[in-house]
Write a protein that holds these residues in place. Structure first.
Motif, PDB file in Angstrom:
ATOM      1  N   ALA A  40      67.957 147.079  34.353  1.00 29.54           N
ATOM      2  CA  ALA A  40      69.387 146.778  34.283  1.00 29.54           C
ATOM      3  C   ALA A  40      70.147 147.462  35.419  1.00 29.54           C
ATOM      4  O   ALA A  40      71.021 146.851  36.065  1.00 29.54           O
ATOM      5  N   LEU A  41      69.803 148.710  35.692  1.00 26.90           N
ATOM      6  CA  LEU A  41      70.459 149.411  36.792  1.00 26.90           C
ATOM      7  C   LEU A  41      70.073 148.802  38.143  1.00 26.90           C
ATOM      8  O   LEU A  41      70.907 148.739  39.061  1.00 26.90           O
ATOM      9  N   ALA A  46      71.418 145.451  42.881  1.00 26.08           N
ATOM     10  CA  ALA A  46      71.154 144.242  43.661  1.00 26.08           C
ATOM     11  C   ALA A  46      72.390 143.353  43.739  1.00 26.08           C
ATOM     12  O   ALA A  46      72.704 142.787  44.799  1.00 26.08           O
ATOM     13  N   ALA A  47      73.105 143.215  42.609  1.00 22.26           N
ATOM     14  CA  ALA A  47      74.334 142.411  42.621  1.00 22.26           C
ATOM     15  C   ALA A  47      75.382 143.026  43.540  1.00 22.26           C
ATOM     16  O   ALA A  47      76.109 142.303  44.244  1.00 22.26           O
ATOM     17  N   GLY A  92      70.770 156.218  38.983  1.00 19.32           N
ATOM     18  CA  GLY A  92      70.284 156.097  37.608  1.00 19.32           C
ATOM     19  C   GLY A  92      68.896 155.509  37.530  1.00 19.32           C
ATOM     20  O   GLY A  92      68.039 156.013  36.783  1.00 19.32           O
ATOM     21  N   GLN A  93      68.624 154.445  38.314  1.00 13.57           N
ATOM     22  CA  GLN A  93      67.294 153.841  38.237  1.00 13.57           C
ATOM     23  C   GLN A  93      66.244 154.743  38.864  1.00 13.57           C
ATOM     24  O   GLN A  93      65.099 154.768  38.417  1.00 13.57           O
ATOM     25  N   ALA A  94      66.608 155.541  39.881  1.00 11.89           N
ATOM     26  CA  ALA A  94      65.640 156.466  40.471  1.00 11.89           C
ATOM     27  C   ALA A  94      65.249 157.552  39.475  1.00 11.89           C
ATOM     28  O   ALA A  94      64.067 157.901  39.343  1.00 11.89           O
ATOM     29  N   ILE A 154      59.615 144.428  41.937  1.00 12.91           N
ATOM     30  CA  ILE A 154      60.088 143.310  41.123  1.00 12.91           C
ATOM     31  C   ILE A 154      61.563 143.477  40.793  1.00 12.91           C
ATOM     32  O   ILE A 154      62.339 142.510  40.818  1.00 12.91           O
ATOM     33  N   GLY A 155      61.958 144.714  40.475  1.00 17.44           N
ATOM     34  CA  GLY A 155      63.332 144.948  40.063  1.00 17.44           C
ATOM     35  C   GLY A 155      64.302 144.994  41.211  1.00 17.44           C
ATOM     36  O   GLY A 155      65.051 144.051  41.479  1.00 17.44           O
TER      37      GLY A 155
END
Length: 344
Positions: A40-41, A46-47, A92-94, A154-155
């Motif tokens: 999600a993050l 990406a957006a 956050g994703q890291a 992929i993310g």
């Protein structure tokens, strides 16, 4: 036809595809909630990247077509907010992926140590202790690296690619098709590189284990070495082990980094074609310069991240999977359970 393709893809149990599938089922499945949060993050980041590339076109039009300073200021503030959101999402994703990776490493080390304790003394007599040390350190982390690289590809990278491709398609569909032409020839060349990288990575893991073996034998037998003046022999042996590992590492670098010039060259031809066609549209057909600059921003944004290129991702995955194939708990054989007849 599709079924036979997947059967061939997963036919080799030691192949990259089979190993990645096993890692996803054994390691990643238990962390799906954290992976969902990381995804999600990544989608937010990406957006934000795609939206920032799209807004560049509006800024150019406001400056050179409409001469609207208030509009430029508003778009500049929106861009700043977008990049703040991207920065927080990236952080956050890291952190989420780091926590997942640390948990996978810890679980692998626990499982491998528990499997070792199940064996009898005869199992350890045929193997050097440095092999198990390498598996518990480098090997246990290899599975985490493969999964994190796969999830990130992929993310973050795939979603960013989709977002930037959407911006390119909205601004100029014909020009977007031109940028896709470079992908098939790149994939054909990368297939042979991936096979060779996996073999080299396996040799690197073996070389690291041999260095640990020599070091451990030296430390444990230091009295004997000093008593029989074997310093030169051990030094020569250790130098040979280190030299072999250095040669394998240099070989890996030569093969793995070949994807960089390949992707840069193909991307350069695609950008050159985009520049010519985009300039022709602005000059001859009256297209707005904002569309042209927005398309270039999206394409250059993608090309400016070589670590996210298909070549870099494929070679890195092949390299770490070569280490992971030697180092998961499933590579340690199950202990032989005595039967009732043998107990009698």
């Amino acid at each position: 036809m599709l079924k036979s393709y997947f059967q061939r893809l997963f036919a080799d149990p030691k192949g990259t595809a089979a190993l990645v599938r096993r890692l996803l089922l054994e390691q990643a499945a238990g962390q799906w909630r954290r992976y969902a949060l990381a995804f999600a993050l990544m989608a937010i980041a990406a957006a934000s990247t795609a939206l920032g590339a799209y807004l560049i076109g509006d800024v150019i039009n406001q400056a050179y077509v409409h001469k609207n300073l208030p509009g430029i200021i508003i778009l500049a503030l929106v861009t700043a907010v977008i990049f703040m959101i991207k920065g927080m999402a990236t952080y956050g994703q890291a952190v989420a992926l780091a926590r997942i990776g640390n948990r996978i490493i810890a679980d692998n080390q626990r499982r491998m140590f528990a499997r070792l304790l199940q064996h009898n003394v005869g199992f350890f007599a045929d193997r050097h202790s440095s092999e198990f040390m390498a598996r518990l350190t480098t090997g246990a982390a290899a599975a985490s690296h493969v999964l994190n690289l796969l999830i990130t590809s992929i993310g973050r990278d795939l979603l960013s690619l989709i977002g930037l491709a959407a911006v390119m398609a909205v601004q100029d569909p014909v020009l977007s098709m031109l940028s896709v032409v470079v992908v098939p020839p790149a994939m054909l060349i990368l297939r042979k590189m991936i096979r060779r990288i996996k073999m080299i990575a396996h040799d690197q893991f073996t070389g690291s284990a041999r260095i640990l073996e020599t070091l451990q034998e030296t430390l444990q037998g230091m009295r004997i070495i000093k008593a029989f003046t074997l310093e030169e022999d051990m030094r020569a042996r250790f130098d040979a082990r280190v030299g072999d590992l250095e040669n394998e590492s240099n070989k890996w670098a030569r093969v793995a980094y070949r994807s960089g010039p390949l992707m840069e060259a193909l991307g350069g031809f695609a950008i050159a074609g985009a520049l010519v066609y985009g300039g022709f549209r602005v000059i001859e057909t009256g297209a707005t310069p904002g569309q042209f600059f927005s398309f270039l921003a999206a394409s250059c944004w993608r090309m400016s991240r070589p670590s996210a290129s298909p070549g870099s991702i494929s070679t890195s995955t092949a390299g770490w999977s070569g280490c992971a194939s030697c180092s998961t708990s499933s590579t340690i054989p199950q202990p032989n359970r005595p039967t009732k007849a043998s107990r009698r």
